[in-house]
Design an enzyme around this catalytic site. Sequence first.
Site, short mmCIF file in Angstrom:
data_model
loop_
_atom_site.label_atom_id
_atom_site.label_comp_id
_atom_site.label_asym_id
_atom_site.label_seq_id
_atom_site.Cartn_x
_atom_site.Cartn_y
_atom_site.Cartn_z
N SER A 110 0.84 -1.19 0.00
CA SER A 110 0.00 0.00 0.00
C SER A 110 0.87 1.24 0.00
CB SER A 110 -0.93 0.01 1.23
OG SER A 110 -1.86 1.07 1.15
N ASP A 111 0.32 2.32 -0.54
CA ASP A 111 1.04 3.59 -0.52
C ASP A 111 0.01 4.71 -0.57
OD1 ASP A 111 3.96 4.65 -0.76
OD2 ASP A 111 2.79 5.93 -2.07
#
Length: 209
Positions: A81-82
């Site tokens: 995730s980012d």
Amino acid sequence: MQSNPSKPQARAARPPLILASTSAYRRELLQRLRQPFAVQAPGVDEARRPGEAPRELALRLAREKALAVASAAGPAWVIGSDQVCACDGEILGKPGGFDAALRQLQHLRGREAVFHTAVALVDPQGSVQTREVPTTVRTRVLDDARLRTYLLAEQPYDCAGSAKSEGLGIALLQSVRSEDPTALVGLPLIALCDMLAQAGFDLLADGQA
């Protein structure tokens, strides 16, 4: 020797689930799903490429983080995730300290910012699903004294945008618009639940919770 048809067959072990992040916020969010998982640092260069849009940056980094851990872990389900925060075309990263955080809050005062939160899921064969969930946040018009009070109280120096919406930072916000309330914290769980369901995870099966 014939097998006994009345004897229940052992359920094949599912490959491990790994979170490709050392973020305490993402770890706490993933724990809500009550699935056993490991945590591993992805070690990915997060530098922005020339001309890369905030949304595309978030999607690329989520994918690269998940693939980096998957390549070293062997067969596994890996979540990457980012999150990228953008305001008036400017990307706001993690401030790292008080002075930079104050400048971010001053810049955001009375403005809207979009937090692009991306999630990627790599399956044991190396295929990848990705999703991006935008969250639009408008910040209140507050004087510098109140901004300083907030920063000293919560010290959100590891958060892009310099505020923790799940804490006292909510007092800085005028509005939040998103299809997934967990996206702003750093991991869009509604999107991730959809991806896990498509992958065969039944999060509400008897005996799983």
